[in-house]
Design an enzyme around this catalytic site. Structure first.
Site, PDB file in Angstrom:
ATOM      1  N   GLY A  25      35.066  33.933  33.956  1.00  0.00           N
ATOM      2  CA  GLY A  25      34.815  32.417  33.589  1.00  0.00           C
ATOM      3  C   GLY A  25      34.098  32.436  32.558  1.00  0.00           C
ATOM      4  N   SER A  26      33.030  31.309  32.096  1.00  0.00           N
ATOM      5  CA  SER A  26      31.950  30.837  30.881  1.00  0.00           C
ATOM      6  C   SER A  26      30.893  31.971  31.898  1.00  0.00           C
ATOM      7  CB  SER A  26      32.073  30.277  30.880  1.00  0.00           C
ATOM      8  OG  SER A  26      31.743  29.072  31.992  1.00  0.00           O
ATOM      9  N   GLU A  28      30.677  34.386  33.833  1.00  0.00           N
ATOM     10  CA  GLU A  28      31.311  35.743  33.555  1.00  0.00           C
ATOM     11  C   GLU A  28      31.342  36.604  32.844  1.00  0.00           C
ATOM     12  OE1 GLU A  28      31.223  33.444  36.997  1.00  0.00           O
ATOM     13  OE2 GLU A  28      33.109  33.773  35.639  1.00  0.00           O
ATOM     14  N   GLU A  47      42.382  34.256  41.966  1.00  0.00           N
ATOM     15  CA  GLU A  47      41.454  34.814  42.264  1.00  0.00           C
ATOM     16  C   GLU A  47      42.192  35.811  43.489  1.00  0.00           C
ATOM     17  OE1 GLU A  47      40.865  32.136  40.838  1.00  0.00           O
ATOM     18  OE2 GLU A  47      39.357  32.415  39.356  1.00  0.00           O
ATOM     19  N   HIS A  70      35.021  33.957  39.667  1.00  0.00           N
ATOM     20  CA  HIS A  70      34.089  32.723  38.964  1.00  0.00           C
ATOM     21  C   HIS A  70      33.240  31.940  39.844  1.00  0.00           C
ATOM     22  CE1 HIS A  70      33.037  30.425  35.507  1.00  0.00           C
ATOM     23  NE2 HIS A  70      34.349  29.181  36.122  1.00  0.00           N
ATOM     24  N   HIS A 280      47.699  39.243  69.256  1.00  0.00           N
ATOM     25  CA  HIS A 280      48.089  37.377  68.523  1.00  0.00           C
ATOM     26  C   HIS A 280      48.989  36.628  69.086  1.00  0.00           C
ATOM     27  CE1 HIS A 280      50.919  36.375  65.122  1.00  0.00           C
ATOM     28  NE2 HIS A 280      49.810  35.135  65.497  1.00  0.00           N
ATOM     29  N   GLY A 399      46.917  39.312  59.021  1.00  0.00           N
ATOM     30  CA  GLY A 399      48.488  38.309  58.265  1.00  0.00           C
ATOM     31  C   GLY A 399      47.935  36.881  57.148  1.00  0.00           C
TER      32      GLY A 399
END
Length: 524
Positions: A25-26, A28, A47, A70, A280, A399
């Site tokens: 984004g701006s 970065e 992302e 970002h 689990h 998971g």
């Protein structure tokens, strides 16, 4: 005078972090400006996909990898995928652009408020430099913390810092290196060797870390030398032992009582490279069978501290394994002929998953790396596959859905000499679907095999385990992944029957391809 950006680029290049996965984004852009030609920037369209690709790449290469996110919004998008990277112990270095320093307190647009807290407790370390001059040191700490902890780290950098000029003394950071020891003491290895030698019915339980640490072949040799039965710890994200080996007993169930029952009859349980244990479903019972003791060997202090039972030795598992092999006599080896696979079950209305996996086994090279995210077909997978090489199996460690498609791209990039197949359920595929664009953009040679049954199969199974009925949101009909793939630029086909599937799998492609196959609903 050098700028923060040039020092950072040079440090990353010296450390080998020249492949960057990101969605900029701006905030970065100032970091990415003037990126040296030796760097590769792999663009993802979301992302979560970016982190999934980086996770696969880091696991495949065994090295840290830089991820460019970002600000707060992009970091938030990445957090679901980050859970898998945490439990696969992938050394991801997450960087995020921050607003200019003077605007952070104002909470201007794209300010990352409380940036160091945003990704906690998932990341092992998070920081934001106190001033521009501290950026190179902070970046180095993020890299070293990721390496030492084998856990993602997070660094937020105000974007006006990158162009700041620094004094020559900051170049001292460039030559830094940090290494970790951690070998067990000789007396500790001798004591463990004596206990193993004196046990009547010992058993070896291996975790995914055994494969991640490069111990696959040594673990096989150790088990054969001692004629030890081998279980894989529950919920494995890697396969640390050949699954058709005569000493292989299977993957332990992920319930307390069921796991204890599976280990019944053993008096010493040696757990190497795994937590104790990744449970689990809730299945009450004793943690260990009657009369059994457990010793865990791990290099993760947190893993050792939180175990509910047994003794733990915090040390390099590889060094302990080598020490045991040096101390223990070799017993007469048992049979080493691999166990043949059974005939696959057949479906009535569509292909049974076992037919699909049998087709994979029959057509793919022996060194194929499989990235698997088809959660309702676990039983069928282990019945039909024959995996004998290190780095053959990758699974979402926490998971969290959305790992499979992106990770397959990352693994293929990290293992350019090996075939890579992503085996993905139709429910899982939607979470990381934009990875198809990246695969097409960079012509990554990966086969995506989409198993379509029109449901969240694992969710329906778990509803039965919980005794719940009539739960909404488990049906997902009407998805056509061939049309979706075509829109992202990936050639795609449908396999109509098992012969057609075999014929398609026998072909190869210089870039990505997708094969969709309808399968019957089965239980994990």
């Amino acid at each position: 005078m050098p700028t923060v950006r040039t020092i950072a680029h040079e440090f990353l290049e010296r450390r080998g972090l020249t492949t960057i996965f990101g969605n900029p984004g701006s905030n970065e852009l100032p970091f990415l400006a003037g990126l040296p030609e030796s760097f590769s920037y792999v663009l993802g369209l979301h992302e979560g996909v970016v982190v999934g690709m980086a996770d696969g790449y880091a696991q495949a290469t065994g090295r840290p990898v830089l991820v460019n996110l970002h600000a707060a919004a992009g970091s938030g998008n990445a957090m679901g995928a980050l859970t898998n990277a945490v439990y696969s112990r992938s050394p991801l270095v997450l960087t995020a652009g921050q607003q200019v320093r003077s605007a952070i307190g104002l909470e201007a647009m794209l300010a990352n408020v409380e940036a160091t807290q945003l990704m906690r407790p998932l990341v092992g370390w998070a920081g934001e430099p106190s001033c521009a001059a501290d950026v190179p040191r902070s970046l180095a700490q993020a890299v070293f913390e990721a390496e030492l902890q084998r856990r993602p780290t997070y660094l937020s950098v105000p974007y006006d810092d990158w162009s700041a000029e620094l004094g020559d003394d900051v170049t001292a950071t460039l030559g830094r290196s940090v290494r970790r020891g951690g070998s067990a003491g000789e007396d500790q290895v001798l004591e463990l060797a004596a206990r193993l030698d004196g046990a009547a019915r010992p058993v070896l339980v291996l975790g995914g870390d055994a494969d991640a640490l490069g111990l696959f072949d040594r673990a096989v040799a150790f088990a054969e030398e001692r004629d030890l039965p081998v279980w894989v710890a529950p919920s494995p994200h890697r396969l640390p032992f050949p699954n058709r080996h005569p000493l292989f007993r299977g993957v332990l169930p992920a319930g307390i009582g069921a796991l204890s029952a599976a280990l019944d009859g053993h008096d010493l349980i040696l757990v190497l490279g795994a937590p104790v244990f990744r449970y689990h479903q809730h299945v009450p019972g004793p943690f260990l069978p009657r009369g059994a003791t457990l010793v865990q060997v791990t290099d993760d202090p947190g893993e050792a501290a939180r175990a509910p039972v047994g003794e733990a030795l915090v040390a390099d598992p590889g060094a302990v394994l080598d020490g045991l092999r040096a101390q223990l006599p070799v017993r007469a080896p048992g049979k080493t002929a691999f166990v043949p696979t059974p005939e696959p079950a057949t479906g009535e209305h569509a292909l049974h998953p076992e037919q699909v996996f049998a087709a994979l086994r029959q057509t793919q090279p022996a060194d194929t790396a499989y990235v698997v995210e088809s959660t309702s077909t676990n039983s069928a997978w282990w019945r039909q596959m024959d995996l004998r090489r290190p780095g053959s199996y990758f699974w979402p460690a926490a998971g969290g859905l959305g790992f499979g498609l992106p990770a397959a791209v990352g693994v293929a990039m990290g293992l350019p000499g090996r075939p890579v197949v992503g085996v993905i359920g139709d429910g899982s595929a939607n979470y990381g679907i934009t990875a198809l664009w990246t695969a097409a953009r960079y012509q990554v040679p990966v086969t995506f095999l989409i198993l379509r049954n029109g449901t969240y199969g694992a969710l329906r199974w778990f509803a039965d385990v919980l005794g719940t009925t009539g739960v909404p949101g488990t049906e997902i009909p009407g998805l056509d992944f061939t049309a979706i793939a075509a829109g992202y630029g990936v050639p795609a086909t449908t396999a109509s029957d098992v012969d057609d599937l075999r014929a398609q799998l026998k072909t190869t492609s210089a870039g990505p391809r997708l094969i969709q196959v309808d399968t019957e609903l089965t239980t994990p």
